[in-house]
Design a protein around this motif. Structure first.
Motif: not given
Length: 189
Positions: A168-175
């Motif tokens: 999603i962004g730096p350091g943010t993921v979708e799981v």
């Protein structure tokens, strides 16, 4: 012809020595080349750069030395020219191949978050779901354990096994829940 061979040997050898001294002093970190192109770090190790200063100066120096050696034996100048070209070409190829081999041993080492896609992890801080409020997950990416903010369409409990489906962004993921264990929160009705 002796003067030409001597000049090439001195010029090529001088440039090699100068480059060696400057690199030992930390002034020259990388080989200067006449043709860099659009190389990226990985591509530079895959090419044989015969136009680098190091390869050209080695070729020039060994061309001169090869020609001088043949002339010192009293053999014809034309033979000295061909032997000089062969020895110089071999030296340039050898230096370019050695440089390429050394570049292949280099490693970037920086974390590439796109490598997290498809990796499994575990929910550290529950994820409320609906993609509005993030929770946290622990992942192993490139041999490193990371703690990342995570969002999900579905609510996920602490300890749930998950798989990264997007960045999603730096350091943010979708799981999403791991197929082996869903770990969905029991949401009261």
């Amino acid at each position: 012809m002796t003067t030409v061979f001597l000049a090439c040997a001195v010029l090529g050898g001088g440039v090699l020595v100068l480059q060696l001294v400057l690199s030992m002093l930390g002034v020259v970190e990388h080989d200067l080349g006449f043709d860099h192109g659009d190389f990226h770090a990985g591509e530079a190790a895959d090419t044989l750069n015969l136009k680098s200063v190091r390869a050209l100066s080695a070729g020039l120096g060994f061309f001169g030395l090869g020609g001088l050696f043949i002339q010192s034996l009293g053999l014809p100048a034309l033979l000295a020219l061909f032997v000089g070209l062969a020895v110089g070409s071999g030296a340039a190829l050898g230096v370019a191949a050695a440089t390429r081999a050394m570049l292949r041993m280099e490693s970037d080492g920086s974390l590439q978050m796109h490598n997290a896609i498809g990796e499994s992890g575990r929910v550290y801080l529950s994820i409320p779901g609906g993609r509005s409020t993030p929770g946290k997950v622990h992942l192993t990416v490139q041999g490193r354990t990371l703690e990342c903010l995570a969002i999900s369409e579905q609510p996920l409990a602490t300890g749930a096994n998950v798989v990264v489906v997007d960045i999603i962004g730096p350091g943010t993921v979708e799981v999403a829940p791991s197929p082996s264990y869903g770990g969905l929160l029991d949401v009261p009705s």
